[in-house]
Structures are given as structure tokens and as C-alpha cells.
Design a protein around this motif. Structure first.
Motif, PDB file in Angstrom:
ATOM      1  N   VAL A   1       1.407  -7.421  31.901  1.00 43.91           N
ATOM      2  CA  VAL A   1       2.734  -7.823  31.448  1.00 43.91           C
ATOM      3  C   VAL A   1       3.637  -7.906  32.666  1.00 43.91           C
ATOM      4  O   VAL A   1       3.876  -6.908  33.344  1.00 43.91           O
ATOM      5  N   ASP A   2       4.088  -9.125  32.937  1.00 44.47           N
ATOM      6  CA  ASP A   2       4.975  -9.365  34.060  1.00 44.47           C
ATOM      7  C   ASP A   2       6.420  -9.214  33.596  1.00 44.47           C
ATOM      8  O   ASP A   2       6.825  -9.813  32.606  1.00 44.47           O
ATOM      9  N   ASP A   3       7.178  -8.412  34.322  1.00 44.27           N
ATOM     10  CA  ASP A   3       8.555  -8.108  33.944  1.00 44.27           C
ATOM     11  C   ASP A   3       9.538  -9.110  34.544  1.00 44.27           C
ATOM     12  O   ASP A   3      10.563  -8.741  35.094  1.00 44.27           O
ATOM     13  N   ASN A   4       9.167 -10.383  34.444  1.00 44.21           N
ATOM     14  CA  ASN A   4       9.996 -11.508  34.880  1.00 44.21           C
ATOM     15  C   ASN A   4      10.106 -11.587  36.406  1.00 44.21           C
ATOM     16  O   ASN A   4      11.196 -11.709  36.971  1.00 44.21           O
ATOM     17  N   SER A   5       8.958 -11.561  37.058  1.00 46.12           N
ATOM     18  CA  SER A   5       8.903 -11.649  38.522  1.00 46.12           C
ATOM     19  C   SER A   5       9.397 -12.997  39.024  1.00 46.12           C
ATOM     20  O   SER A   5       9.381 -13.998  38.306  1.00 46.12           O
ATOM     21  N   THR A   6       9.775 -13.005  40.300  1.00 37.92           N
ATOM     22  CA  THR A   6      10.253 -14.228  40.945  1.00 37.92           C
ATOM     23  C   THR A   6       9.451 -14.546  42.204  1.00 37.92           C
ATOM     24  O   THR A   6       9.892 -15.352  43.022  1.00 37.92           O
ATOM     25  N   ASP A   7       8.272 -13.954  42.355  1.00 41.03           N
ATOM     26  CA  ASP A   7       7.515 -14.054  43.614  1.00 41.03           C
ATOM     27  C   ASP A   7       6.205 -14.838  43.513  1.00 41.03           C
ATOM     28  O   ASP A   7       5.339 -14.694  44.347  1.00 41.03           O
ATOM     29  N   GLY A   8       6.029 -15.656  42.504  1.00 40.66           N
ATOM     30  CA  GLY A   8       4.785 -16.404  42.358  1.00 40.66           C
ATOM     31  C   GLY A   8       3.786 -15.742  41.434  1.00 40.66           C
ATOM     32  O   GLY A   8       2.678 -16.249  41.234  1.00 40.66           O
ATOM     33  N   THR A   9       4.162 -14.620  40.858  1.00 40.14           N
ATOM     34  CA  THR A   9       3.263 -13.894  39.956  1.00 40.14           C
ATOM     35  C   THR A   9       2.855 -14.747  38.758  1.00 40.14           C
ATOM     36  O   THR A   9       1.702 -14.718  38.347  1.00 40.14           O
TER      37      THR A   9
END
Length: 123
Positions: A43-51
Motif C-alpha cells: 500500500v503506497d501512501d501517495n508517494s511522489t518518487d516513481g513508486t
């Protein structure tokens, strides 16, 4: 890879946020286990790094991999709970994105649990 569905399904949940390099190591350690009947839920918590792109690529490559992306940054506890509610495994265990499993972690986990009475619960 051959998945041995005669063994119980083990769900591994993993929250992540903006740590793609560490996440890649953690995901790799789960998907390369010597125990194959697993599902990995990130579960990605709204990453901004290309995740997001990385998660989509892994989901296309491995049917054991699932992911969710939170619409807004909500914290690790919300992310863990989202994955746990989606889990389908007989056993559920977690891994943080900055950690990793040794190759026999899940097989050891399952071997030990199969020796325990079915009425036993651990948190």
C-alpha cells in the motif's frame, strides 16, 4: 516459478511512502522466497518518487503481487489496515519497506505455525 497451492497461502503486507530504493529491496526479498504460495500486498501512501510506476510494473510481472495507492497521505497504520483487510492468506505477516526477509523466512514461519494448535492466535 511454480506455486505450490497445496501449501497454505501467506499474505505479506507492506506499507510504503517515498522510499522506492528500499521498497525494491523489500519487495524482491518477498518475491524470491523459497516458499512460493504467497501474496504480497503493498500500500503506497501517495508517494511522489516513481513508486506508482514501479508497483504497476511488478504487478504486471508477478500475479502474486497486488497494490493499492492511497488518494492522500494517511500514514502507515491506515496503509497496513488496508492491506490486512484485502489479505486472502491463511497466515498474514508484515514487512516494512526499509527491511527485508531472508530467503527462507516464510517457509520457516509456516513450518513453525503448522506445529501449533489451530486455536492459537498471535499478534
Amino acid at each position: 516459478m511454480t506455486i505450490d497451492k497445496t501449501q497454505p497461502l501467506v499474505t505479506v503486507y507492506m506499507p510504503t511512502y517515498n522510499r522506492i530504493e528500499l521498497l525494491q529491496r523489500a519487495v524482491d526479498s518477498v518475491l524470491k522466497q523459497d516458499y512460493s504460495n504467497i501474496e504480497l500486498i503493498v500500500v503506497d501512501d501517495n508517494s511522489t518518487d516513481g513508486t506508482h510506476d514501479y508497483l504497476a510494473r511488478i504487478a504486471d510481472e508477478d500475479p502474486r503481487f497486488k497494490y493499492f495507492i492511497n488518494e492522500k497521505n494517511s500514514g502507515a497504520c491506515i496503509s497496513r489496515n488496508k492491506a490486512i483487510f484485502a489479505a486472502q492468506g491463511k497466515f498474514i505477516t508484515g514487512l516494512d519497506d526499509d527491511d527485508y526477509f531472508l530467503p527462507n523466512h516464510i517457509s520457516s514461519f509456516v513450518s513453525c505455525w503448522q506445529l501449533i494448535d489451530d486455536n492459537f492466535i498471535a499478534l
